[in-house]
Design a protein around this motif. Structure first.
Motif, PDB file in Angstrom:
ATOM      1  N   THR A   1      21.295  52.199  -8.066  1.00 23.93           N
ATOM      2  CA  THR A   1      20.885  53.525  -7.627  1.00 23.93           C
ATOM      3  C   THR A   1      19.695  54.109  -8.359  1.00 23.93           C
ATOM      4  O   THR A   1      19.143  55.090  -7.894  1.00 23.93           O
ATOM      5  CB  THR A   1      22.041  54.517  -7.825  1.00 23.93           C
TER       6      THR A   1
ATOM      7  N   GLN B   1      23.257  60.905  -5.361  1.00 22.89           N
ATOM      8  CA  GLN B   1      23.184  61.269  -3.945  1.00 22.89           C
ATOM      9  C   GLN B   1      22.704  60.089  -3.101  1.00 22.89           C
ATOM     10  O   GLN B   1      23.158  59.894  -1.977  1.00 22.89           O
ATOM     11  CB  GLN B   1      22.262  62.470  -3.733  1.00 22.89           C
ATOM     12  N   TRP B   2      21.791  59.297  -3.642  1.00 23.10           N
ATOM     13  CA  TRP B   2      21.314  58.119  -2.910  1.00 23.10           C
ATOM     14  C   TRP B   2      22.456  57.144  -2.693  1.00 23.10           C
ATOM     15  O   TRP B   2      22.626  56.598  -1.613  1.00 23.10           O
ATOM     16  CB  TRP B   2      20.149  57.481  -3.666  1.00 23.10           C
TER      17      TRP B   2
ATOM     18  N   ASN C   1      24.642  58.524  -0.005  1.00 20.80           N
ATOM     19  CA  ASN C   1      24.013  58.363   1.305  1.00 20.80           C
ATOM     20  C   ASN C   1      24.168  56.935   1.828  1.00 20.80           C
ATOM     21  O   ASN C   1      24.410  56.727   3.027  1.00 20.80           O
ATOM     22  CB  ASN C   1      22.525  58.716   1.240  1.00 20.80           C
ATOM     23  N   ILE C   2      24.020  55.958   0.941  1.00 22.59           N
ATOM     24  CA  ILE C   2      24.163  54.561   1.363  1.00 22.59           C
ATOM     25  C   ILE C   2      25.599  54.284   1.795  1.00 22.59           C
ATOM     26  O   ILE C   2      25.843  53.654   2.829  1.00 22.59           O
ATOM     27  CB  ILE C   2      23.718  53.603   0.239  1.00 22.59           C
TER      28      ILE C   2
ATOM     29  N   ASN D   1      20.695  57.840  -9.245  1.00 21.35           N
ATOM     30  CA  ASN D   1      20.628  58.889  -8.240  1.00 21.35           C
ATOM     31  C   ASN D   1      21.931  58.853  -7.452  1.00 21.35           C
ATOM     32  O   ASN D   1      22.089  58.056  -6.526  1.00 21.35           O
ATOM     33  CB  ASN D   1      19.426  58.661  -7.317  1.00 21.35           C
TER      34      ASN D   1
END
Length: 201
Positions: A163, A168-169, A172-173, A166
């Protein structure tokens, strides 16, 4: 869904991908994880005779070396294993290095191992690839794999996320995997690789 078989809510799904275990390592990790794998189909020699007693579930993998000797692998998998992980990052040339079509062509041999041992079968574990790849996008790779292997059995989808710290990334994935596949998901590798501090990590 993880391979965990219990534990308190804070670690019931937590596992570790780690090779070259010693008994001391596995005993130190045991309070905080419920499963582990080592990119192989047998536990490391340092814990092979004691891993069941320690109580952390071992998850074997067919990494992607060829030829695949389904009978020998099936016979070597511990009797307490419940899942079989598929090829490791096959979209990377530097890992198991299989195009989606190649992985699909080999998948019946992996299925044969799972069938012989009554194991739940986990997809090839894919990741985003920045270069030296059959496909840079793990979603496209899995779409191509399933298109080339419409009758193949896959009970869970495995994937990796690195990541860059991150959260949030990563979220999201995971949500994209949830939206694109109906299978239970198993995040078998992730890392925060560029943390500025322990708090960030």
């Amino acid at each position: 869904g993880g391979g965990g078989s219990g534990g308190s809510p804070d670690h019931c799904k937590r596992g570790v991908a780690y090779g070259y275990h010693s008994e001391a390592d596995l005993r130190a990790l045991a309070p905080d994880v419920t499963w582990w794998y080592n990119w192989y189909y047998q536990p490391d020699s340092g814990v092979r005779s004691v891993h069941d007693d320690i109580g952390v579930e071992y998850v074997p993998m067919v990494w992607g070396h060829e030829p695949i000797d389904s009978t020998a692998i099936a016979n070597a998998i511990p009797s307490t294993s419940r899942f079989l992980l598929g090829f490791n990052e096959p979209n990377f040339y530097s890992q198991s290095n299989k195009s989606a079509a190649q992985a699909a062509a080999l998948w019946p041999q992996v299925e044969a191992i799972a069938d012989q041992r009554g194991l739940m079968l986990v997809s090839p574990a894919v990741n985003y690839c920045g270069g030296g790849c059959h496909d840079t996008n793990p979603f496209d790779y899995l779409d191509d794999f399933f298109a080339a292997c419409p009758g193949c059995r896959v009970d869970h989808i495995a994937f990796h996320v690195y990541t860059g710290c991150n959260a949030q990334w990563l979220i999201n994935i995971v949500e994209e995997y949830e939206s694109r596949f109906s299978h239970p998901l198993w995040l078998t590798e992730f890392a925060c690789t560029d943390a500025a501090s322990a708090q960030d990590q």
